[in-house]
Design an enzyme around this catalytic site. Structure first.
Site, PDB file in Angstrom:
ATOM      1  N   THR A 141       3.273  -1.538  -4.689  1.00  0.00           N
ATOM      2  CA  THR A 141       2.737  -0.199  -4.449  1.00  0.00           C
ATOM      3  C   THR A 141       3.484   0.488  -3.312  1.00  0.00           C
ATOM      4  O   THR A 141       3.687   1.694  -3.324  1.00  0.00           O
ATOM      5  CB  THR A 141       1.240  -0.286  -4.064  1.00  0.00           C
ATOM      6  OG1 THR A 141       0.575  -1.165  -4.968  1.00  0.00           O
ATOM      7  CG2 THR A 141       0.566   1.063  -4.111  1.00  0.00           C
TER       8      THR A 141
ATOM      9  N   ARG B 214       6.512  -6.471   0.006  1.00  0.00           N
ATOM     10  CA  ARG B 214       5.609  -7.003   1.023  1.00  0.00           C
ATOM     11  C   ARG B 214       5.381  -8.479   0.744  1.00  0.00           C
ATOM     12  O   ARG B 214       5.002  -8.847  -0.372  1.00  0.00           O
ATOM     13  CB  ARG B 214       4.295  -6.236   0.968  1.00  0.00           C
ATOM     14  CG  ARG B 214       3.578  -6.192   2.278  1.00  0.00           C
ATOM     15  CD  ARG B 214       2.374  -5.316   2.155  1.00  0.00           C
ATOM     16  NE  ARG B 214       2.687  -3.890   2.191  1.00  0.00           N
ATOM     17  CZ  ARG B 214       1.756  -2.950   2.262  1.00  0.00           C
ATOM     18  NH1 ARG B 214       0.481  -3.286   2.312  1.00  0.00           N
ATOM     19  NH2 ARG B 214       2.084  -1.673   2.299  1.00  0.00           N
TER      20      ARG B 214
ATOM     21  N   HIS C 227      -1.116  -2.100   6.737  1.00  0.00           N
ATOM     22  CA  HIS C 227      -2.374  -2.544   7.328  1.00  0.00           C
ATOM     23  C   HIS C 227      -2.562  -4.051   7.209  1.00  0.00           C
ATOM     24  O   HIS C 227      -3.580  -4.581   7.647  1.00  0.00           O
ATOM     25  CB  HIS C 227      -3.520  -1.843   6.608  1.00  0.00           C
ATOM     26  CG  HIS C 227      -3.385  -1.988   5.124  1.00  0.00           C
ATOM     27  ND1 HIS C 227      -2.462  -1.267   4.417  1.00  0.00           N
ATOM     28  CD2 HIS C 227      -3.984  -2.803   4.245  1.00  0.00           C
ATOM     29  CE1 HIS C 227      -2.522  -1.627   3.138  1.00  0.00           C
ATOM     30  NE2 HIS C 227      -3.439  -2.556   3.008  1.00  0.00           N
TER      31      HIS C 227
ATOM     32  N   LYS D 170      10.345  -1.094   3.271  1.00  0.00           N
ATOM     33  CA  LYS D 170      10.219   0.039   2.348  1.00  0.00           C
ATOM     34  C   LYS D 170      11.502   0.851   2.425  1.00  0.00           C
ATOM     35  O   LYS D 170      12.051   1.038   3.513  1.00  0.00           O
ATOM     36  CB  LYS D 170       9.080   0.972   2.797  1.00  0.00           C
ATOM     37  CG  LYS D 170       7.709   0.374   2.767  1.00  0.00           C
ATOM     38  CD  LYS D 170       6.634   1.459   2.943  1.00  0.00           C
ATOM     39  CE  LYS D 170       6.442   1.880   4.387  1.00  0.00           C
ATOM     40  NZ  LYS D 170       5.347   2.841   4.577  1.00  0.00           N
TER      41      LYS D 170
ATOM     42  N   THR E  14      -2.152   5.216  -8.140  1.00  0.00           N
ATOM     43  CA  THR E  14      -2.266   4.735  -6.770  1.00  0.00           C
ATOM     44  C   THR E  14      -0.888   4.576  -6.133  1.00  0.00           C
ATOM     45  O   THR E  14       0.025   4.066  -6.769  1.00  0.00           O
ATOM     46  CB  THR E  14      -2.985   3.374  -6.780  1.00  0.00           C
ATOM     47  OG1 THR E  14      -4.290   3.584  -7.289  1.00  0.00           O
ATOM     48  CG2 THR E  14      -3.066   2.777  -5.395  1.00  0.00           C
TER      49      THR E  14
ATOM     50  N   GLU F 177      -8.207   7.208  -1.618  1.00  0.00           N
ATOM     51  CA  GLU F 177      -9.453   6.644  -1.110  1.00  0.00           C
ATOM     52  C   GLU F 177      -9.210   5.559  -0.066  1.00  0.00           C
ATOM     53  O   GLU F 177     -10.107   5.218   0.682  1.00  0.00           O
ATOM     54  CB  GLU F 177     -10.294   6.084  -2.261  1.00  0.00           C
ATOM     55  CG  GLU F 177      -9.582   5.083  -3.188  1.00  0.00           C
ATOM     56  CD  GLU F 177      -9.226   3.766  -2.563  1.00  0.00           C
ATOM     57  OE1 GLU F 177     -10.064   3.251  -1.815  1.00  0.00           O
ATOM     58  OE2 GLU F 177      -8.116   3.270  -2.827  1.00  0.00           O
ATOM     59  N   SER F 178      -7.995   5.023  -0.040  1.00  0.00           N
ATOM     60  CA  SER F 178      -7.672   3.933   0.871  1.00  0.00           C
ATOM     61  C   SER F 178      -7.247   4.444   2.238  1.00  0.00           C
ATOM     62  O   SER F 178      -6.313   3.930   2.841  1.00  0.00           O
ATOM     63  CB  SER F 178      -6.559   3.093   0.257  1.00  0.00           C
ATOM     64  OG  SER F 178      -5.468   3.934  -0.087  1.00  0.00           O
TER      65      SER F 178
ATOM     66  N   LYS G   3       1.723   9.577   3.824  1.00  0.00           N
ATOM     67  CA  LYS G   3       0.433   9.908   4.408  1.00  0.00           C
ATOM     68  C   LYS G   3       0.579   9.803   5.921  1.00  0.00           C
ATOM     69  O   LYS G   3       1.503   9.172   6.418  1.00  0.00           O
ATOM     70  CB  LYS G   3      -0.657   8.986   3.877  1.00  0.00           C
ATOM     71  CG  LYS G   3      -0.396   7.512   4.043  1.00  0.00           C
ATOM     72  CD  LYS G   3      -1.360   6.725   3.168  1.00  0.00           C
ATOM     73  CE  LYS G   3      -1.084   5.239   3.262  1.00  0.00           C
ATOM     74  NZ  LYS G   3      -0.935   4.617   1.934  1.00  0.00           N
TER      75      LYS G   3
HETATM   76  C1  G1P Z   1      -3.241  -0.104  -1.396  1.00  0.00           C
HETATM   77  C2  G1P Z   1      -4.113   1.105  -1.613  1.00  0.00           C
HETATM   78  C3  G1P Z   1      -3.257   2.284  -2.025  1.00  0.00           C
HETATM   79  C4  G1P Z   1      -2.163   2.523  -0.990  1.00  0.00           C
HETATM   80  C5  G1P Z   1      -1.385   1.252  -0.739  1.00  0.00           C
HETATM   81  C6  G1P Z   1      -0.386   1.405   0.393  1.00  0.00           C
HETATM   82  O1  G1P Z   1      -2.575  -0.427  -2.587  1.00  0.00           O
HETATM   83  O2  G1P Z   1      -5.102   0.846  -2.574  1.00  0.00           O
HETATM   84  O3  G1P Z   1      -4.074   3.417  -2.167  1.00  0.00           O
HETATM   85  O4  G1P Z   1      -1.277   3.522  -1.422  1.00  0.00           O
HETATM   86  O5  G1P Z   1      -2.280   0.192  -0.406  1.00  0.00           O
HETATM   87  O6  G1P Z   1      -1.002   1.759   1.596  1.00  0.00           O
HETATM   88  P1  G1P Z   1      -3.085  -1.579  -3.588  1.00  0.00           P
HETATM   89  O7  G1P Z   1      -3.192  -2.854  -2.805  1.00  0.00           O
HETATM   90  O8  G1P Z   1      -4.434  -1.155  -4.067  1.00  0.00           O
HETATM   91  O9  G1P Z   1      -2.053  -1.615  -4.687  1.00  0.00           O
HETATM   92 ZN    ZN Z   2       0.055   1.989   6.441  1.00  0.00          ZN
END
Ligand code: G1P
Ligand code: ZN
Length: 541
Positions: A18, A22, A114, A126, A344, A364-365, A376
């Site tokens: 996403t 990672r 995070h 990234k 997402t 939403e995250s 963001k």
């Molecule tokens: C998660 C969040 C998504 C966000 C991403 C990166 O991804 O749900 O909204 O863009 O982290 O911060 P996911 O683990 O759900 O694929």
């Molecule tokens: Zn972040």
């Protein structure tokens, strides 16, 4: 100094997810792992020769070492210039801003956002493109393809660059320019917001707590909130970045930012509370006695945007990721502007922002942002809220009540089942996916299913199609259930269950109670307990 060509072989599992690649830090530290991926980035972007890159990271364990590897590999492959944040630090939005401001060809951000850091935590890389945003799938697919056929990489054999001193130095023919990580970002914020109104707000005795969670926003928040805007000293807590984030989980939500939540729900709470994540792109907003969900926050920002100097002319449109609640859709409908629903991940907003089709976007995250950068932006969201409060002279709690009265309340929660067996989680999703065509018109947990599909996105700008982005089930009356598997987890699979229920009358319920029918429907439809082997979610936000 000489260029070394090192023979290597493809390493499994280098598919960007996403948000970049990672992995556990230990994996990144294995021989050739980082180097293979960086060389594959160079290949995937058509080479780095004569290009200018931005480089920085969130300061987690291995950030400093990885930055030196990137520099030596950029120099060996002929890059012209790398602009690096001092001590290899840059928040993700600040990196995005630097790429755009300096007209760089792209940038490398070292972060696992995070996710916890440290020797036993996670690390990430990234690649962002020239617009300042995360590389789109067309690029990440080329990078991934390169990881599968790599046979060698090139790296300079040299001393570490000095990244502590501002100014220029060279590595071979490449210029390394070390810049203040905060200055350009702070200048951008001053262009967007009414800093005089914010100074007046703090001068009037307005009290705030900002939890930097031992991560990258500490220096930014100190400089902007305390030094520039005059918030009292001590407003910023946990403001010194550490390589393991104080052994914490730098994810700004009510679970991981619990001390801040407790303070904000207490008798002597300040007027406003906020937090940001490892790399500074997420935000949490909480008023005195009032938590604001990220989905609601996006809706409130959209509804009040014209109070902000940069958005005073109105919004071109808004966009939200599919699992984000429909609260912003209701604001967009009342403003008569477009509302886009994207998969997402921030990378899907880039084309819409570049094409001028939307101004604000959010997930939403805990992600909210605008066309000022292509990521963001945590502190931007905090300043946006402060600017609204300064203009409206209203508490967060009263503002939310007013908003829900006007637009209805989309009660919302996300239930995460973390680190579950991947085969079981995939089987659960496959099984439900197979039944989707038969669901509309049937009843479950006292509700009638109005729609059910596997979300696919056709990008309106470049026509690309992205499939299998999560299962969406809509109920009559406005409730909604979404299930998808995380693309950022590093161990097993993480099942995310997104729950939403629209109320236009009862605006003061507990969210989990308001969502009880949707929670029951999720279990009945997907068999989550059996499929995950868990009795309850690991994290409820
Ligand atoms: C998660 C969040 C998504 C966000 C991403 C990166 O991804 O749900 O909204 O863009 O982290 O911060 P996911 O683990 O759900 O694929
Ligand atoms: Zn972040």
């Amino acid at each position: 100094m000489t260029i070394q060509t090192v023979a290597t072989t493809p390493i499994e599992g280098q598919k960007p997810g996403t948000s970049g690649l990672r992995k556990q830090t230990k994996t990144f530290q294995e021989p050739h792992f980082l180097e293979n991926f960086i060389q594959s980035i160079w290949t995937g972007i058509g080479g780095v020769a004569d290009k200018t890159l931005v480089l920085g990271g969130d300061g987690r364990h291995f950030n400093a070492e990885a930055a030196q590897v990137v520099l030596r590999m950029a120099a060996a492959s002929g890059a012209a210039r790398v602009i690096v944040g001092q001590n290899a630090l840059l928040s993700t939005p600040a990196a995005s801003n630097l790429i755009r401001k300096r007209g760089a060809n792209g940038g490398i951000i070292l972060s696992a956002s995070h996710n916890p850091g440290g020797p036993d935590g996670d690390f990430g890389v990234k690649y962002n493109t020239a617009n300042g945003g995360p590389a789109p799938e067309t690029v990440t697919e080329k990078i991934f393809a390169a990881t599968k056929v790599i046979t060698e990489y090139a790296i300079y054999e040299t001393q570490d660059a000095d990244l502590s001193t501002l100014g220029e130095q060279t590595m071979g023919d490449m210029v390394i320019e070390v810049v203040d990580p905060v200055a350009d970002y702070a200048a951008l914020m001053a262009e967007i917001f009414d800093f005089d109104a914010l100074k007046a707000l703090f001068a009037s005795g307005f009290r705030m707590r900002f939890d930097a969670m031992h991560a990258i926003t500490g220096p930014y928040a100190h400089a902007i909130l305390e030094d520039t805007l005059g918030a009292e000293k001590g407003t910023v807590i946990n403001g010194i970045p550490s390589t393991d984030f104080g052994k914490g989980h730098p994810d700004p939500n009510p679970i991981w930012a619990k001390p801040l939540m407790d303070e904000m729900m207490g008798a002597s709470a300040p007027d406003f509370g906020a937090a940001s994540d490892g790399d500074g792109d997420r935000n949490m907003i909480v008023g005195k006695g009032q938590y604001v969900t990220p989905s609601d926050s996006l809706a409130v920002l959209a509804a009040n945007a014209t109070l902000i100097p940069a958005y005073s002319g109105g919004l071109k449109g808004v966009a939200r990721s599919m699992p984000t609640s429909l609260a912003v859709d209701r604001v967009a409908a009342s403003l008569g502007i477009d509302c886009f629903e994207t998969p997402t991940g921030w990378k899907f907003f880039g084309n819409l922002l570049d094409a001028g089709r939307c101004t604000l976007c959010g997930e939403e995250s805990a992600g909210t942002g605008s066309d000022h950068v292509r990521e963001k932006d945590g502190l931007w969201a905090v300043l946006f809220w402060l600017n609204i409060l300064a203009k409206r002279k209203i508490s967060v709690k009263d503002l939310m009540v007013e908003h829900w009265r006007a637009y209805g309340r989309n009660y919302y929660s996300r239930h995460d089942y973390e680190g579950v067996d991947a085969a079981g989680a995939n089987a659960l999703m496959d099984d439900l996916r197979a039944r989707l065509p038969d669901l509309p018109g049937t009843d479950v947990a006292g509700m009638t299913i109005a729609s059910a599909d596997d979300f696919a996105y056709d990008d309106p700008i470049d026509g690309s199609r992205t499939e299998k982005q999560g299962i969406r089930i809509g109920f009559e009356g406005g409730a909604r259930l979404v299930l998808r598997l995380s693309g950022t987890g590093t161990v097993g699979a993480t099942l995310r269950v997104y729950l939403e229920n629209l109320e236009t009358e009862a605006l003061d319920k507990d969210a989990q109670e308001a969502l009880a029918p949707v929670i029951a429907a999720a279990e009945a439809l997907a068999g989550i307990k059996a499929g995950t082997g868990r009795d309850a979610p690991d994290v409820i936000t």
